[in-house]
Design a protein around this motif. Structure first.
Motif, PDB file in Angstrom:
ATOM      1  N   LYS A  34     -32.438  -1.024  -3.339  1.00  0.00           N
ATOM      2  CA  LYS A  34     -32.981  -0.762  -2.001  1.00  0.00           C
ATOM      3  C   LYS A  34     -31.862  -0.395  -1.030  1.00  0.00           C
ATOM      4  O   LYS A  34     -30.681  -0.635  -1.300  1.00  0.00           O
ATOM      5  CB  LYS A  34     -33.757  -1.983  -1.515  1.00  0.00           C
ATOM      6  CG  LYS A  34     -32.917  -3.240  -1.403  1.00  0.00           C
ATOM      7  CD  LYS A  34     -33.794  -4.487  -1.408  1.00  0.00           C
ATOM      8  CE  LYS A  34     -32.934  -5.717  -1.227  1.00  0.00           C
ATOM      9  NZ  LYS A  34     -33.653  -6.948  -1.541  1.00  0.00           N
ATOM     10  N   TYR A  38     -27.670  -0.301  -1.566  1.00  0.00           N
ATOM     11  CA  TYR A  38     -26.731  -1.069  -0.737  1.00  0.00           C
ATOM     12  C   TYR A  38     -25.608  -0.144  -0.212  1.00  0.00           C
ATOM     13  O   TYR A  38     -24.434  -0.508  -0.192  1.00  0.00           O
ATOM     14  CB  TYR A  38     -26.125  -2.233  -1.529  1.00  0.00           C
ATOM     15  CG  TYR A  38     -27.091  -3.346  -1.919  1.00  0.00           C
ATOM     16  CD1 TYR A  38     -28.316  -3.079  -2.478  1.00  0.00           C
ATOM     17  CD2 TYR A  38     -26.743  -4.687  -1.742  1.00  0.00           C
ATOM     18  CE1 TYR A  38     -29.187  -4.102  -2.844  1.00  0.00           C
ATOM     19  CE2 TYR A  38     -27.604  -5.716  -2.114  1.00  0.00           C
ATOM     20  CZ  TYR A  38     -28.830  -5.407  -2.661  1.00  0.00           C
ATOM     21  OH  TYR A  38     -29.689  -6.428  -3.038  1.00  0.00           O
ATOM     22  N   LEU A  82     -40.562  -3.775  -4.303  1.00  0.00           N
ATOM     23  CA  LEU A  82     -40.350  -5.220  -4.171  1.00  0.00           C
ATOM     24  C   LEU A  82     -41.117  -5.838  -3.006  1.00  0.00           C
ATOM     25  O   LEU A  82     -41.332  -7.049  -2.973  1.00  0.00           O
ATOM     26  CB  LEU A  82     -38.852  -5.514  -4.021  1.00  0.00           C
ATOM     27  CG  LEU A  82     -37.997  -5.202  -5.251  1.00  0.00           C
ATOM     28  CD1 LEU A  82     -36.517  -5.338  -4.924  1.00  0.00           C
ATOM     29  CD2 LEU A  82     -38.370  -6.096  -6.416  1.00  0.00           C
ATOM     30  N   LYS A 126     -46.362 -12.031  -6.728  1.00  0.00           N
ATOM     31  CA  LYS A 126     -45.339 -12.866  -6.108  1.00  0.00           C
ATOM     32  C   LYS A 126     -45.952 -14.129  -5.537  1.00  0.00           C
ATOM     33  O   LYS A 126     -46.902 -14.085  -4.752  1.00  0.00           O
ATOM     34  CB  LYS A 126     -44.636 -12.094  -4.998  1.00  0.00           C
ATOM     35  CG  LYS A 126     -43.451 -12.845  -4.399  1.00  0.00           C
ATOM     36  CD  LYS A 126     -42.555 -11.923  -3.624  1.00  0.00           C
ATOM     37  CE  LYS A 126     -41.255 -12.591  -3.258  1.00  0.00           C
ATOM     38  NZ  LYS A 126     -40.324 -11.648  -2.632  1.00  0.00           N
ATOM     39  N   MET A 161     -43.526 -13.513 -10.195  1.00  0.00           N
ATOM     40  CA  MET A 161     -42.206 -13.604  -9.563  1.00  0.00           C
ATOM     41  C   MET A 161     -42.203 -14.534  -8.360  1.00  0.00           C
ATOM     42  O   MET A 161     -43.244 -14.862  -7.789  1.00  0.00           O
ATOM     43  CB  MET A 161     -41.707 -12.213  -9.150  1.00  0.00           C
ATOM     44  CG  MET A 161     -42.375 -11.628  -7.931  1.00  0.00           C
ATOM     45  SD  MET A 161     -41.748  -9.959  -7.531  1.00  0.00           S
ATOM     46  CE  MET A 161     -40.157 -10.325  -6.815  1.00  0.00           C
ATOM     47  N   SER A 198     -28.836 -12.279  -7.389  1.00  0.00           N
ATOM     48  CA  SER A 198     -27.445 -12.385  -7.868  1.00  0.00           C
ATOM     49  C   SER A 198     -26.938 -13.826  -7.862  1.00  0.00           C
ATOM     50  O   SER A 198     -26.329 -14.285  -8.827  1.00  0.00           O
ATOM     51  CB  SER A 198     -26.517 -11.543  -6.990  1.00  0.00           C
ATOM     52  OG  SER A 198     -26.801 -10.182  -7.126  1.00  0.00           O
ATOM     53  N   GLY A 215     -28.736  -7.570  -7.223  1.00  0.00           N
ATOM     54  CA  GLY A 215     -28.413  -6.538  -6.247  1.00  0.00           C
ATOM     55  C   GLY A 215     -26.914  -6.603  -5.983  1.00  0.00           C
ATOM     56  O   GLY A 215     -26.103  -5.982  -6.661  1.00  0.00           O
ATOM     57  N   LEU A 216     -26.544  -7.432  -5.031  1.00  0.00           N
ATOM     58  CA  LEU A 216     -25.165  -7.485  -4.532  1.00  0.00           C
ATOM     59  C   LEU A 216     -24.096  -7.531  -5.622  1.00  0.00           C
ATOM     60  O   LEU A 216     -23.073  -6.844  -5.547  1.00  0.00           O
ATOM     61  CB  LEU A 216     -25.018  -8.728  -3.637  1.00  0.00           C
ATOM     62  CG  LEU A 216     -23.757  -8.744  -2.783  1.00  0.00           C
ATOM     63  CD1 LEU A 216     -23.801  -7.658  -1.717  1.00  0.00           C
ATOM     64  CD2 LEU A 216     -23.575 -10.104  -2.115  1.00  0.00           C
TER      65      LEU A 216
HETATM   66  C1  PLP Z   1     -32.893  -7.718  -2.502  1.00  0.00           C
HETATM   67  C2  PLP Z   1     -33.626  -8.502  -3.547  1.00  0.00           C
HETATM   68  C3  PLP Z   1     -32.946  -8.968  -4.680  1.00  0.00           C
HETATM   69  C4  PLP Z   1     -31.459  -8.804  -4.875  1.00  0.00           C
HETATM   70  O1  PLP Z   1     -30.763  -9.763  -4.130  1.00  0.00           O
HETATM   71  P1  PLP Z   1     -29.170  -9.913  -4.260  1.00  0.00           P
HETATM   72  O2  PLP Z   1     -28.867 -11.119  -3.463  1.00  0.00           O
HETATM   73  O3  PLP Z   1     -28.593  -8.682  -3.648  1.00  0.00           O
HETATM   74  O4  PLP Z   1     -28.871 -10.028  -5.704  1.00  0.00           O
HETATM   75  C5  PLP Z   1     -33.687  -9.612  -5.653  1.00  0.00           C
HETATM   76  N1  PLP Z   1     -35.013  -9.803  -5.509  1.00  0.00           N
HETATM   77  C6  PLP Z   1     -35.691  -9.378  -4.422  1.00  0.00           C
HETATM   78  C7  PLP Z   1     -37.168  -9.617  -4.332  1.00  0.00           C
HETATM   79  C8  PLP Z   1     -35.025  -8.727  -3.410  1.00  0.00           C
HETATM   80  O5  PLP Z   1     -35.690  -8.300  -2.326  1.00  0.00           O
END
Ligand code: PLP
Length: 361
Positions: A34, A38, A82, A126, A161, A198, A215-216
């Motif tokens: 997203k 980043y 998401l 979710k 989730m 992460s 993500g990060l």
């Molecule tokens: C942004 C996001 C992630 C990733 O999060 P990080 O902290 O960057 O790893 C995972 N799951 C969802 C639902 C997110 O919105």
């Protein structure tokens, strides 16, 4: 001379993906892309993660536009929205483009049950386990699950989730509480499950389940508060650099920059670097924020301008106009810059603006 450039290190990206896979070897990877991956370039990162020997299994984005951009760039892996879809008019678009969606509220549920679709949708249901942002309540879960399962518009392999609020904090009891709630809701169900961002990939192995959602960390940034990033063995993907465009001799008690906000305590040399908040460098970076130049750290001094920053080079420096400074990346983690700017690395990466050149390493 080079102006502000974000050099994207795709080997570091591949390395970080392997580190992540090693930490959660039984889980599939939903790579989170997203906000323009980043700030790293959406299509570029998706293509790279589709070409390595070790690949991501699916991609996560926040908005349907991001998903459609990936499809138009020829990305064929599964893509998940998401935050879910925002309007029932999106549903045919999801079906035609083979996009998967999160469902987190009743409006989305009803839209899916009422839609006339050519293809069934793949759904990530979710549930809220304690973050209280998105997700159906634990008491509503069974109703949503059965309604979706019985709909012809839905694939039978729904993925379940949830999301953590405090996984980056090892001392918080909230993560264990969320793990217990998630387990009690889902343990009798055969479906695939996913919880870990992460921080949870690093610190909460019991959260890994069938899919992890990094993500990060993919981008080589530590997701943990108060942890040594060297222990994670990840490498920064973005190297933000620009050139020194002026070198000035400054006398004791002279002030530098807007508001005369910094005053030299002794005679020194100031370097002016061509990057500022117009490029996404944080305007709130404080005096002393580290900048990497010619193999050493020099401190930011004075206010950040739109197109420039000033650093204190000391009074016997060898630096020249045209030298390349690193604002963050290899040798200077963006986490350090975030700490000096009262923000988080996520925001710094996302805030890179359009005029910054994108280079590939
Ligand atoms: C942004 C996001 C992630 C990733 O999060 P990080 O902290 O960057 O790893 C995972 N799951 C969802 C639902 C997110 O919105």
């Amino acid at each position: 001379m080079k102006t502000a450039t974000a050099n994207i290190d795709l080997n570091a990206l591949a390395h970080n993906l392997s580190v992540i896979k090693y930490k959660a070897e039984n889980s599939k990877v939903l790579a989170v892309l997203k906000a323009n991956a980043y700030g790293h370039g959406l299509a570029r990162i998706a293509k790279a993660l589709s070409q390595y020997k070790v690949q991501a299994d699916a991609f996560g984005v926040a908005r349907i536009d991001e998903a459609l951009e990936l499809r138009s760039e020829g990305v064929s892996k599964p893509i998940v929205l998401l935050e879910g879809f925002f309007s029932e008019l999106d549903l045919p678009v999801l079906a035609v483009n083979n996009l998967q969606t999160v469902v987190h509220n009743r409006e989305q549920l009803n839209a899916i049950l009422d839609a006339e679709l050519t293809e069934p949708l793949k759904i990530w249901l979710k549930v809220d386990t304690g973050m209280h942002r998105l997700g159906v309540n634990a008491e509503e879960f069974d109703e949503f699950y059965h309604a979706l399962n019985q709909s012809e518009n839905v694939h039978k392999d729904i993925i379940i989730m949830s999301h953590f609020s405090c996984a980056d904090d090892l001392t918080s009891e909230r993560t264990n509480a969320q793990l217990r709630v998630f387990s009690s809701i889902t343990k009798s169900l055969p479906n695939e499950k996913t919880l870990a961002n992460s921080a949870a990939i690093c610190a909460w192995p019991e959260s890994h389940y069938d899919w992890i959602r990094p993500g990060l960390m993919l981008y080589g940034v530590s997701p943990m508060q108060n942890a040594d990033r060297d222990d994670l063995a990840i490498q920064p993907v973005m190297n933000l650099q620009s050139s020194v465009i002026a070198i000035r001799q400054i006398k004791k008690n002279e002030a530098v920059g807007y508001g005369a906000a910094w005053v030299a305590k002794e005679d020194t040399t100031i370097g002016v670097i061509a990057i500022g908040y117009g490029d996404g460098y944080p305007r709130h970076a404080q005096n002393g924020t580290p900048v990497l130049l010619n193999g050493r750290i020099v401190p930011l001094v004075g206010r950040v301008s739109m197109d420039m920053i000033t650093v204190d080079l000391g009074n016997s420096c060898q630096d020249k106009i045209g030298d390349i400074a690193t604002l963050w990346g290899q040798g200077l983690p963006v986490e350090e810059v975030a700490k000096h700017s009262t923000t988080i690395p996520y925001e710094l990466l996302c805030n890179i603006t359009r005029r910054v050149h994108m280079g590939i390493l």
